[in-house]
Design a protein around this motif. Structure first.
Motif, PDB file in Angstrom:
ATOM      1  N   UNK A  55       0.851  -1.181   0.000  1.00 51.77           N
ATOM      2  CA  UNK A  55       0.000   0.000   0.000  1.00 51.77           C
ATOM      3  C   UNK A  55       0.890   1.236   0.000  1.00 51.77           C
ATOM      4  N   UNK A  56       0.376   2.324  -0.550  1.00 51.74           N
ATOM      5  CA  UNK A  56       1.154   3.553  -0.674  1.00 51.74           C
ATOM      6  C   UNK A  56       1.688   4.015   0.682  1.00 51.74           C
ATOM      7  N   UNK A  57       0.847   3.935   1.704  1.00 52.38           N
ATOM      8  CA  UNK A  57       1.246   4.436   3.025  1.00 52.38           C
ATOM      9  C   UNK A  57       2.406   3.608   3.606  1.00 52.38           C
ATOM     10  N   UNK A  58       2.413   2.322   3.302  1.00 50.44           N
ATOM     11  CA  UNK A  58       3.523   1.469   3.746  1.00 50.44           C
ATOM     12  C   UNK A  58       4.821   1.863   3.050  1.00 50.44           C
ATOM     13  N   UNK A  59       4.703   2.216   1.765  1.00 47.80           N
ATOM     14  CA  UNK A  59       5.904   2.622   1.034  1.00 47.80           C
ATOM     15  C   UNK A  59       6.419   3.972   1.552  1.00 47.80           C
ATOM     16  N   UNK A  60       5.499   4.861   1.964  1.00 42.38           N
ATOM     17  CA  UNK A  60       5.941   6.143   2.539  1.00 42.38           C
ATOM     18  C   UNK A  60       6.678   5.896   3.856  1.00 42.38           C
TER      19      UNK A  60
ATOM     20  N   UNK B  23       5.420   8.205  -9.279  1.00 41.49           N
ATOM     21  CA  UNK B  23       4.765   8.519 -10.551  1.00 41.49           C
ATOM     22  C   UNK B  23       3.299   8.112 -10.509  1.00 41.49           C
ATOM     23  N   UNK B  24       2.835   7.794  -9.290  1.00 41.72           N
ATOM     24  CA  UNK B  24       1.425   7.486  -9.127  1.00 41.72           C
ATOM     25  C   UNK B  24       1.050   6.039  -9.362  1.00 41.72           C
ATOM     26  N   UNK B  25       2.057   5.208  -9.676  1.00 41.93           N
ATOM     27  CA  UNK B  25       1.753   3.794  -9.921  1.00 41.93           C
ATOM     28  C   UNK B  25       1.760   3.026  -8.603  1.00 41.93           C
ATOM     29  N   UNK B  26       1.204   1.853  -8.632  1.00 43.74           N
ATOM     30  CA  UNK B  26       1.155   0.999  -7.458  1.00 43.74           C
ATOM     31  C   UNK B  26       2.534   0.397  -7.205  1.00 43.74           C
ATOM     32  N   UNK B  27       2.851   0.185  -5.938  1.00 39.73           N
ATOM     33  CA  UNK B  27       4.127  -0.462  -5.611  1.00 39.73           C
ATOM     34  C   UNK B  27       3.987  -1.954  -5.884  1.00 39.73           C
ATOM     35  N   UNK B  28       4.585  -2.400  -6.993  1.00 34.32           N
ATOM     36  CA  UNK B  28       4.527  -3.810  -7.354  1.00 34.32           C
ATOM     37  C   UNK B  28       5.917  -4.285  -7.728  1.00 34.32           C
ATOM     38  N   UNK B  29       6.248  -5.453  -7.260  1.00 31.59           N
ATOM     39  CA  UNK B  29       7.553  -5.985  -7.619  1.00 31.59           C
ATOM     40  C   UNK B  29       7.493  -6.597  -9.005  1.00 31.59           C
ATOM     41  N   UNK B  30       8.565  -6.431  -9.793  1.00 37.16           N
ATOM     42  CA  UNK B  30       8.572  -6.972 -11.150  1.00 37.16           C
ATOM     43  C   UNK B  30       8.593  -8.510 -11.136  1.00 37.16           C
TER      44      UNK B  30
END
Lengths: 215, 10
Positions: A149-154, A208-215
């Motif tokens: 989730x975005x907040x976790x990445x912050x 850039x507004x994208x979801x945090x996803x691992x490749x």
């Protein structure tokens, strides 16, 4: 105190507030996995409790003491919230990093490589080594779920920035006051290195507004 | 000298 260290400490505070904010948010969607590693939070509480054994004996400044009290209190509060209040939202099946190995490794290394073989100094050294790897259960969890989730990445970004600025602070202190602390430097460099992959994805995707996803 | 006395970083 220099600006790098001050901003680093403030980023550390910010990371804790982001985490508390996220936990408040999680409460409203109870039952959903919080994606915050309990193991990492328990390790941080251990780090602060073993590092600040000098809380009453070694007075540096009001700032120093206040921060120490805050870090101990907030880390224990977070562990309490995760263990008792939000237990239902915490999914141990995702939190599978073997934390006992890093605790054991940090303890063994602290007994061998330290500045002085006293109880307080070995505990302090243990806390330095343990902090370097305390984020691993959280990063491992992120790898396992493959997204965050975005907040976790912050939260992770604030923590990583705090560590990165400490590196700059050490370089600055080396040149201005000939400050040297090899144990802290090497552990700190290792710790900051662990954030490299995360930072890459954070900058290329999350900002850039994208979801945090691992490749 | 006590190595702990001069520790000022958090």
């Amino acid at each position: 105190m220099n600006l790098f260290r001050l901003v680093a400490d403030l980023m550390h505070l910010v990371s804790i507030f982001i985490l508390l904010l996220k936990m408040q948010k999680t409460r409203s969607v109870a039952g959903r996995c919080s994606r915050i590693s309990f193991k990492t939070q328990a390790l941080y509480a251990t780090v602060f409790l073993t590092r600040y054994t000098d809380l009453f004996a070694n007075f540096q400044s009001l700032y120093n003491t206040t921060m120490k009290v805050f870090f101990i209190a907030s880390s224990l509060y977070i562990v309490f919230l995760m263990k008792f209040k939000f237990k239902a939202t915490n999914d141990p099946r995702l939190d599978t990093f073997k934390a006992q190995y890093v605790v054991g490794g940090a303890a063994a290394l602290a007994l061998i490589v330290n500045y002085a073989f006293t109880v307080q100094e070995v505990l302090w050294t243990f806390s330095i080594y343990l902090e370097a790897v305390a984020i691993l259960p959280q990063l491992f969890m992120l790898t396992k779920t493959g997204e965050a989730e975005v907040i976790t990445t912050h939260y992770l970004f604030a923590l990583g920035t705090y560590r990165g600025l400490y590196l700059v602070n050490w370089i600055y202190r080396y040149w201005t006051e000939y400050y040297v602390d090899w144990i802290v430097w090497i552990a700190g460099a290792v710790q900051t290195g662990l954030y490299c992959d995360f930072f890459y994805i954070y900058f290329t995707k999350v900002l850039k507004g994208a979801k945090f996803e691992l490749p | 000298q006590d190595p702990h006395a001069k520790k000022d970083e958090l």
